[in-house]
Structures are given as C-alpha cells and as structure tokens.
Design a protein around this motif. Structure first.
Motif, short mmCIF file in Angstrom:
data_model
loop_
_atom_site.label_atom_id
_atom_site.label_comp_id
_atom_site.label_asym_id
_atom_site.label_seq_id
_atom_site.Cartn_x
_atom_site.Cartn_y
_atom_site.Cartn_z
N PRO A 1 0.82 -1.21 0.00
CA PRO A 1 0.00 0.00 0.00
C PRO A 1 0.85 1.26 0.00
N VAL A 2 0.37 2.28 -0.71
CA VAL A 2 1.08 3.56 -0.76
C VAL A 2 0.89 4.27 0.58
N ARG A 3 1.99 4.57 1.22
CA ARG A 3 1.94 5.26 2.51
C ARG A 3 2.52 6.65 2.36
N GLY A 4 1.80 7.63 2.88
CA GLY A 4 2.25 9.01 2.79
C GLY A 4 3.11 9.40 3.99
N GLN A 5 3.81 10.48 3.80
CA GLN A 5 4.63 11.06 4.87
C GLN A 5 3.97 12.34 5.35
N MET A 6 3.99 12.57 6.66
CA MET A 6 3.36 13.77 7.21
C MET A 6 4.30 14.98 7.08
N TYR A 7 3.73 16.09 6.64
CA TYR A 7 4.46 17.36 6.53
C TYR A 7 3.68 18.41 7.33
N ASP A 8 4.23 18.82 8.47
CA ASP A 8 3.51 19.74 9.35
C ASP A 8 3.56 21.19 8.90
N ASP A 9 4.65 21.60 8.29
CA ASP A 9 4.85 23.02 8.00
C ASP A 9 5.27 23.22 6.55
N ALA A 10 4.50 22.64 5.62
CA ALA A 10 4.91 22.66 4.22
C ALA A 10 4.52 23.95 3.50
N LEU A 11 3.41 24.58 3.93
CA LEU A 11 2.88 25.74 3.23
C LEU A 11 3.59 27.02 3.66
N HIS A 12 4.15 27.74 2.69
CA HIS A 12 4.78 29.04 2.95
C HIS A 12 4.16 30.06 1.99
N TRP A 13 2.99 30.53 2.36
CA TRP A 13 2.25 31.50 1.54
C TRP A 13 1.75 32.59 2.46
N HIS A 14 2.00 33.82 2.10
CA HIS A 14 1.67 34.94 2.97
C HIS A 14 0.56 35.81 2.42
N GLY A 15 -0.16 35.29 1.43
CA GLY A 15 -1.29 36.03 0.89
C GLY A 15 -2.52 35.88 1.77
N THR A 16 -3.56 36.60 1.42
CA THR A 16 -4.83 36.50 2.15
C THR A 16 -5.95 36.11 1.19
N LEU A 17 -6.90 35.39 1.69
CA LEU A 17 -8.05 34.96 0.89
C LEU A 17 -9.20 35.95 1.07
N SER A 18 -9.96 36.15 0.02
CA SER A 18 -11.18 36.95 0.13
C SER A 18 -12.21 36.15 0.93
N SER A 19 -13.29 36.81 1.29
CA SER A 19 -14.34 36.14 2.07
C SER A 19 -14.89 34.92 1.32
N GLY A 20 -15.11 35.09 0.00
CA GLY A 20 -15.62 33.97 -0.80
C GLY A 20 -14.62 32.84 -0.90
N GLN A 21 -13.36 33.20 -1.09
CA GLN A 21 -12.30 32.19 -1.15
C GLN A 21 -12.17 31.45 0.18
N GLN A 22 -12.26 32.17 1.29
CA GLN A 22 -12.11 31.56 2.61
C GLN A 22 -13.18 30.52 2.87
N SER A 23 -14.42 30.85 2.52
CA SER A 23 -15.53 29.89 2.71
C SER A 23 -15.29 28.62 1.89
N ALA A 24 -14.84 28.80 0.66
CA ALA A 24 -14.58 27.65 -0.20
C ALA A 24 -13.40 26.84 0.32
N ALA A 25 -12.35 27.52 0.79
CA ALA A 25 -11.16 26.83 1.31
C ALA A 25 -11.52 25.97 2.52
N GLU A 26 -12.39 26.48 3.38
CA GLU A 26 -12.82 25.71 4.55
C GLU A 26 -13.61 24.46 4.13
N ALA A 27 -14.43 24.61 3.09
CA ALA A 27 -15.20 23.46 2.59
C ALA A 27 -14.27 22.41 2.00
N VAL A 28 -13.20 22.86 1.32
CA VAL A 28 -12.22 21.93 0.74
C VAL A 28 -11.51 21.17 1.86
N VAL A 29 -11.11 21.86 2.92
CA VAL A 29 -10.45 21.21 4.06
C VAL A 29 -11.35 20.14 4.65
#
Length: 499
Positions: A139-167
């Motif tokens: 079986p394919v086993r993944g590796q955990m990455y705790d601090d992979a994202l390095h993005w300093h932008g901000t999401l709009s209100s509409g983007q934020q709602s969609a991002a939460e739904a994706v999570v």
C-alpha cells in the motif's frame, strides 16, 4: 509475454525451468494466483519505489524480469491482465475501453499467435492480450508534513468559505464541487486543503486536461510549498518515474496510476477532453485510493451538475465573485446580420469593423473569437488590411505559443482565435468579442469562459464583452443569465465592493 501455470504459480516463459509445457498469454488464464507478502524477503527499494501507486507495462520497467518475478513470488508485486475477455468482446484494464472498433489484432512474436490489443490508449504504450500489467502489492503510505505551506497572501471572504469546505472534504474523504467564477482565484483556495492533507500524511494529485495548465501550476505550487517534493507529469515530462506527495498531472498520465492518491483534485472538470472522454474519467477513478476525497473545480459546470447542486444531490461551494471584489462583466448582444456572407465577400459587418476600429484607435487589446479555423484564416486576412500586426491562432497553429506570448507582451493589438483560448490565457486589460455567437460551438460554458477573459485584473476590473450574432440562441441567453446570477449571488453575500 506467455506464462506457464505450475504448482499454482505463474511463471514467465523465459524463466521456465522445464521447456515444452504449454505456455499461454496472460489473458487466457481464468485465475491469476497471488501470494502473501514474505516479511523477510530482501526486496528492491528501487523497484518498489518505481512501482509505488502505479500500474505499468513490463516495457516501462527498467528492471530485469528475474527481479520482477522474484518480487511476484514473494508477494510484493502482482501480475494483472492487460486485456480481459468479455461477453461482448474485450476490455482494456488500463483505460477501461470496451468499444469493439477500438481493438485490433497483430501477429505477436511474443505469444506466437494473433494478439488483440487496445487502440484507445496506444499512445501510452501497447496493451495486448499477452501484456501483463505490473502492480505493487505494498500500500502507498504518505509522509506527514507539518509546516509545508509558505504562503503569505490573504483569501477573500468567498475564497475563505470555499477553502474551509475543501479542508472538510479532505478530512472526511468526501466529494466536493468548487464552482468558482473565472478569476475567483481558485488555485489559492486549494492551498489550505493541500496543507491539511499533507499534515495528515495524504498524497495529493491535481489533474487537469491540458499540458499548459500543468506547466503553469507546477511552479506556483513549488513556490508556496518550497520544501515539498512536487512533480509535474505530462507527455515528455522529465519527472516520469518519480513519486512525490504532491503530483500535478494531465488526466492522460493518470492511466499509469493505481490506488495512488488520497486526494484527487480535478481542475477544469468541464473542459475538453476530460468532459467527453470516459477513458480519462476511468483513469481518475482508478488512480484514487479507497477511501479518498475528490475535489472538482470549474467555473462552468454542465447543466446536469448545476441541477444536481440546486436539488442538493451534489455537495458544492460557490465563489460567485472575483478575488478583487468587482462584478463580472456582462455580455452585450449585438445583431450583425449575415456575417458569413460578408466574409465570403472579403468583408465584415459594419458594426463589427467599428468595434475593432475603436479598440485599435484606443490602443486597447482585444480577442475576437470565431467558430472555425477556415473562417479564422479569412477573417485575419481581412483585418490585416486594418493593421498588419493582427494575428490569428488556433489549435493546429504551430506558432500558437509564440503568438500568445507576443499578445501577452502587448506586441499584437488584436488576436483572432477559436475556442482554444477560451481558458487559461489571462491578459490584464482587454475587451472580447465573439463573431457568430449563434454557432453551436459556442455553448453556455464556452461563452461564460470567453466573457471571463475580461476584467480579471484589480487594476482593470471592467471591460467590454460583445456577442455579435445572426440570431440569439438559448446558449447565449443561458450564458448571460449565468453571469448575472453569479453577480446577484455575490452582491447578496456581500462579496462585491460597494464603491
């Protein structure tokens, strides 16, 4: 390759110790024996890494058959039929093809008899009746990455709602449609979800129908996930044979994967060829683990999907506003008479010429979309009399990339194009016209995407979208209503700027 069945074991004919026993193509065996994993076997990490989450032909494996077969006997890999017989004919196990006219036969030197093969996925290597597909049993086993994202932008209100739904969809292995208008910033919406998937040790694939989108997305994701292995797969890719926790791939390349991904993100799900090709939909399904999550991204879901969302049959989140908060430009319809007749006389309707003249005089770049290549070439010849720098581009144009690059740089005042540029090309300050908007090639989705080329920049959030026609169509009306509906929903949710 032919195999011998001995003591409930498949043995490739070249490795058989006793010659003369009846050898058959792998598709002729009713049952293919497999074995439990032998924990003390000294396995090849290179072979298993190469096969991880894949389903490959023998010819695609840079390893000797002796090594591959040793791993089969110890339970680490298994042989699968490439072609299976059905009541109606054959089925290709790699691409799912069962259409009789897409199978052919040739006299095979390996099995010494006429051998049927699949023509549907032939560009990925030939799958025939004697071709085994090699699959890892680990079986394919993944590796955990705790601090992979390095993005300093901000999401709009509409983007934020969609991002939460994706999570949430990723955490619960759900399916989700992200219905985001053109220019909503859907790529940024994915960042938190992918980050969460990596924290959970999940493997992620972003699949898109077009190579140019892969080439555009790969550097963006490498930039925001700078310490994460990211690979890009397309025809001729240098990353072929590699594995990574984040894979950006054309949908065609998914044919080589098997139960590989915990998260499958399909971009432009309504785009050609994915939307009309069952083989690619089969490939995406086969590449997913069980269970897994699927995120669909589009600005223009087909009418069935729109209806399913309306009736609550499909989970969806909408982003009805662009990231900059200005409304979507709404197309204007303008009758232009029998424009085809005018083109035959090497001219264009007066109002179309006037629209083009205004852009040339005002120094504003523009797209002019036309239905077909043969018309495009005639129209470009007409317009070059107005300005010799006007060019045309279509799918078969060998200089397509160079012309689009020149247009992006501002070197061309107007680009005449077929629907090949309805997606993917973003220029900050342009107007768009469609000549012959009544043509059947201009569906609701195509017209919405075309209108979506305008006003994408926060600096230039508006512009003119003109549909020149010789009679309004339902598709034209549906496209305008689609855009107006999104603007209305955006206003209702407070996503538009008030000034």
């Amino acid at each position: 390759m032919r195999f011998i069945l001995e003591n409930n074991r498949l043995i490739p004919e070249p490795l058989a110790k006793v010659q003369g026993k009846e050898a058959m193509p792998i598709s002729c065996f009713e049952h293919l024996p497999s074995f439990p994993v032998h924990p003390h076997f000294s396995f090849s990490t290179e072979l298993l890494s190469f096969l991880e989450g894949k389903q490959l032909l023998l010819d695609e494996l840079p390893f000797p058959i002796e090594l591959i077969h040793a791993h089969y006997e110890q339970g680490y890999v298994m042989y699968k039929k490439g072609i299976t017989k059905t009541t109606k004919g054959y089925r290709c196990e790699r691409c799912g093809n069962e259409e009789a006219h897409l199978f052919a036969s040739f006299f095979c030197s390996r099995c010494q008899q006429p051998c049927p093969y699949c023509r549907k996925c032939i560009t990925m290597g030939r799958v025939s009746a004697c071709t085994p597909l090699i699959v890892s049993c680990i079986p394919v086993r993944g590796q955990m990455y705790d601090d992979a994202l390095h993005w300093h932008g901000t999401l709009s209100s509409g983007q934020q709602s969609a991002a939460e739904a994706v999570v949430q969809a990723i955490e619960h292995n759900d399916q989700l449609l992200v219905w985001a208008v053109c220019g909503a910033g859907k790529t940024e919406v994915l960042f938190p979800g992918i980050h969460r998937a990596l924290q959970l040790g999940k493997r992620v694939c972003i699949a898109t129908p077009r190579t140019d989108v892969v080439l555009e997305l790969a550097p963006r994701f490498k930039q925001v996930f700078p310490h994460l292995p990211v690979i890009a797969l397309y025809g001729g890719s240098e990353d072929r044979g590699k594995t990574a926790p984040l894979v950006i791939s054309t949908t065609h390349q998914l044919l080589r994967f098997y139960k590989a991904f915990d998260v499958m993100i399909i971009d432009e799900v309504d785009a050609f060829p994915y939307s009309v090709e069952p083989m690619l939909q089969y490939a995406a399904e086969k590449a997913r683990k069980e269970p897994s999550s699927v995120i669909y991204l589009t600005a223009t879901p087909n009418r069935q999907w729109q209806q399913d969302v309306k009736e609550g049959k499909r989970k969806a989140v909408t982003i009805p506003a662009r990231y900059h908060g200005f409304p979507l430009p709404v197309p204007t319809f303008e009758w232009c008479g029998n424009w085809r007749k005018a083109v035959k006389k090497q001219s264009l309707p007066r109002n179309v010429l006037a629209w083009i003249h205004d852009r040339l005089v005002g120094g504003k770049q523009a797209f002019l979309f036309v239905p077909h290549i043969e018309l495009l070439e005639k129209i470009v010849a007409i317009l070059k009399k107005l300005n010799s720098n006007i060019e045309g581009v279509h799918a078969e144009d060998p200089a397509r990339k160079e012309k689009v690059a020149a247009f992006r740089k501002g070197e061309l005042p107007l680009l005449v194009t077929t629907t090949i540029l309805e997606r993917g090309v973003t220029v900050p300050n342009i107007d768009v016209a469609v000549l012959g908007a009544e043509d059947r090639i201009f569906t609701e989705g195509a017209l919405v995407q075309i209108a979506g080329r305008v006003g994408r920049s926060a600096q230039y959030p508006s512009g003119d979208v003109r549909f020149f026609h010789y009679g309004k169509t339902k598709e034209m009306m549906a496209a305008k209503q689609h855009i107006e509906k999104m603007n209305k929903e955006a206003a209702k949710r407070g996503l538009l700027k008030t000034k």
